[in-house]
Scaffold this motif. Structure first.
Motif, PDB file in Angstrom:
ATOM      1  N   HIS A 250       0.812  -1.209   0.000  1.00 50.73           N
ATOM      2  CA  HIS A 250       0.000   0.000   0.000  1.00 50.73           C
ATOM      3  C   HIS A 250       0.852   1.268   0.000  1.00 50.73           C
ATOM      4  O   HIS A 250       1.949   1.299   0.558  1.00 50.73           O
ATOM      5  N   LEU A 252      -0.855   4.237   0.882  1.00 52.12           N
ATOM      6  CA  LEU A 252      -1.626   5.112   1.760  1.00 52.12           C
ATOM      7  C   LEU A 252      -1.746   4.480   3.140  1.00 52.12           C
ATOM      8  O   LEU A 252      -1.588   3.264   3.296  1.00 52.12           O
ATOM      9  N   HIS A 257      -6.445   4.479   2.477  1.00 49.38           N
ATOM     10  CA  HIS A 257      -6.706   3.325   1.609  1.00 49.38           C
ATOM     11  C   HIS A 257      -8.193   2.983   1.574  1.00 49.38           C
ATOM     12  O   HIS A 257      -8.739   2.645   0.509  1.00 49.38           O
ATOM     13  N   GLU A 260      -9.940   5.418  -0.622  1.00 45.63           N
ATOM     14  CA  GLU A 260      -9.582   5.156  -2.015  1.00 45.63           C
ATOM     15  C   GLU A 260     -10.282   3.902  -2.537  1.00 45.63           C
ATOM     16  O   GLU A 260     -10.670   3.838  -3.712  1.00 45.63           O
ATOM     17  N   ASP A 397      -9.969  -3.225  -3.663  1.00 46.33           N
ATOM     18  CA  ASP A 397      -8.872  -3.262  -2.700  1.00 46.33           C
ATOM     19  C   ASP A 397      -7.525  -3.235  -3.416  1.00 46.33           C
ATOM     20  O   ASP A 397      -6.609  -2.482  -3.053  1.00 46.33           O
ATOM     21  N   ALA A 400      -6.762   0.120  -5.087  1.00 45.62           N
ATOM     22  CA  ALA A 400      -6.473   1.185  -4.120  1.00 45.62           C
ATOM     23  C   ALA A 400      -5.107   1.044  -3.482  1.00 45.62           C
ATOM     24  O   ALA A 400      -4.681   1.918  -2.724  1.00 45.62           O
ATOM     25  N   GLY A 401      -4.413  -0.039  -3.768  1.00 43.33           N
ATOM     26  CA  GLY A 401      -3.080  -0.255  -3.208  1.00 43.33           C
ATOM     27  C   GLY A 401      -2.014  -0.204  -4.283  1.00 43.33           C
ATOM     28  O   GLY A 401      -2.044  -1.018  -5.209  1.00 43.33           O
TER      29      GLY A 401
END
Length: 493
Positions: A250, A252, A257, A260, A397, A400-401
């Motif tokens: 990640h 964030l 996260h 996002e 997920d 967003a990473g």
């Protein structure tokens, strides 16, 4: 296109109002000025709105719903169209005074019913009135039309926000639904008075959040709510997530996260074909489950809520969050109870949060030529027909990473894994579930001379599991398998 002509209900309302002026007000007027279809019709009479609604329901055979006797508000549903009738608020002497008690200027406009009722049409898309007629006869004492053109959400009066604090949250709902911006003075008021939202009923808060999460700006709007302090009041759990770093996959912190992930879910729901080759399956699931959309975004937001309490640093310096999925599911259930979610919605979000890591775990098997039939069966039996939702969550997920340790091509691998899961569901799980069972309870009891009890169910489930995996195809094979494994090897795990 099917059209319903509304001249008769409007004529009845005019007659039942006994000479009082009748107005369209609020949401429909706003939507018609924007060239949009309204979902229902809000109407105002000086007084006696409940009596008018009663008579309208009796005369048309429509459904009557008393919304607030004290505030003189009722609803009549005719052929699926809702007519919300209300009297002037706080004993106002005019429509202008009534509008002064509303939330935002864009909702504080009215049009006399007789001026446009003859041109209103109800279509499959909603209720529509000619924009030019609405402009011509518009009653707009607070500059709502100007704010519509500027795309501004501005309160009629800040005191109106304090009177009903839910309006603080409603500002973000309209911001997300309409794509407008919240005016600076209102932002500052929300920042300084965000604690007022705790006075609102949980059911009302959840209703506004549901409507917000249905839009394509859910992630951005939640972030803005947090920055102004409002979301912190609704979800105090967020405090523990801010600043919790998660190096590796990640880029964030945990909170960033989660925001996002909701934004990525917004994009996936809008067009799943951007990440999944077999995107028609997702489009069909979404079209069949529209009420699940806000809760799918709740799952995206909550999927890592368990990380702060589960964070650990190993001796080699590696940061871990073991069992954060289980902890997150527990937290999701607590929040659901607080916001008065339905049992179905609670179960849906809790299950997705608890299982959101499962597709990632199966990727190791995918890279080795798997997953196995057993692994696919276990996944599908646990998630059921909502497996497209689980993969939407895992993909959001992943999107967003963007940390340095994220494997290249991870999104493509998730898409390929979904194809395998979907194929197994269609070709193995569904045919077995639809087919007659090879054995029944009486067969098992007779075969092993046992009475009804847990062992019978375990035996039947074990046979079905092996049948789904392709190891058992006939009744004879089922009997032979049970004789070889009963009673000590009946686990379907």
């Amino acid at each position: 296109m099917v059209e319903l002509h509304m001249e008769i209900p409007f004529k009845m309302i005019r007659d039942f109002a006994k000479g009082q002026p009748v107005f369209f007000a609020g949401g429909p007027v706003r939507d018609w000025l924007l060239g949009r279809y309204a979902s229902d019709i809000d109407m105002v009479v000086p007084h006696g709105a409940v009596e008018v609604a009663h008579k309208l329901a009796r005369q048309t055979g429509g459904g009557f719903v008393l919304l607030d006797q004290g505030e003189d508000v009722a609803r009549v549903v005719i052929q699926g169209i809702s007519f919300d009738l209300s009297g002037f608020r706080k004993n106002a002497k005019s429509i202008q005074e009534d509008l002064s008690f509303r939330d935002f200027t864009i909702n504080a406009m009215a049009v006399p019913m007789d001026a446009v009722s003859g041109s209103i049409r109800v279509t499959e898309k909603g209720i529509v009135a000619p924009r030019k007629d609405c402009i011509k006869f518009l009653i707009d004492p607070f500059g709502g039309w100007h704010d519509l053109e500027k795309k501004a959400i501005r309160p009629v009066a800040l005191e109106n926000m304090r009177e009903d604090p839910l309006r603080l949250l409603r500002a973000f709902r309209f911001r997300a639904v309409l794509g407008f911006f919240i005016q600076a003075d209102l932002q500052e008021f929300i920042r300084s008075e965000s604690r007022l939202i705790t006075r609102s009923a949980p059911e009302r808060i959840n209703y506004e959040l549901e409507r917000l999460l249905e839009t394509g700006l859910a992630g951005q709007s939640l972030r803005e709510m947090f920055d102004l302090g409002l979301l912190r009041q609704i979800l105090p759990e967020l405090k523990e997530m801010e600043g919790v770093e998660q190096p590796g996959f990640h880029h964030l912190d945990v909170l960033g996260h989660c925001f996002e992930a909701v934004s990525c879910m917004d994009k996936l729901i809008m067009d799943p074909c951007t990440r999944f080759s077999n995107c028609k399956v997702f489009q069909e699931w979404l079209s069949k489950n529209p009420s699940r959309t806000p809760y799918l975004k709740w799952a995206a937001f909550m999927h890592d809520f368990g990380k702060p309490s589960q964070k650990d640093i190993r001796q080699d310096g590696r940061v871990t969050f073991y069992n954060h999925d289980r902890k997150g599911a527990e937290m999701a259930a607590e929040i659901a109870s607080r916001l008065r979610w339905s049992r179905s919605s609670t179960s849906f979000v809790k299950r997705l949060v608890r299982m959101h890591m499962r597709p990632f775990h199966l990727l190791n098997d995918l890279r080795k030529g798997g997953p196995s039939k057993r692994a696919l069966r276990k996944l599908l039996e646990e998630i059921g027909p909502d497996y497209p939702a689980l993969f939407l969550l895992s993909m959001a997920d992943s999107m967003a990473g963007c940390g340095p340790l994220k494997p290249q091509g991870l999104d493509d691998e998730l898409s390929r894994l979904f194809d395998k899961v979907h194929e197994f569901y269609l070709k193995r799980l569904i045919p077995v579930k639809k087919a007659p069972p090879l054995l029944n309870g009486k067969d098992v009891m007779k075969l092993f001379s046992i009475r009804p009890g847990p062992l019978v169910g375990q035996a039947l489930r074990a046979v079905e599991a092996r049948r789904v995996e392709g190891f058992i195809k006939t009744r004879e094979q089922a009997i032979a398998w049970l004789k070889a494994h009963f009673p000590d090897e009946l686990s379907v795990s």
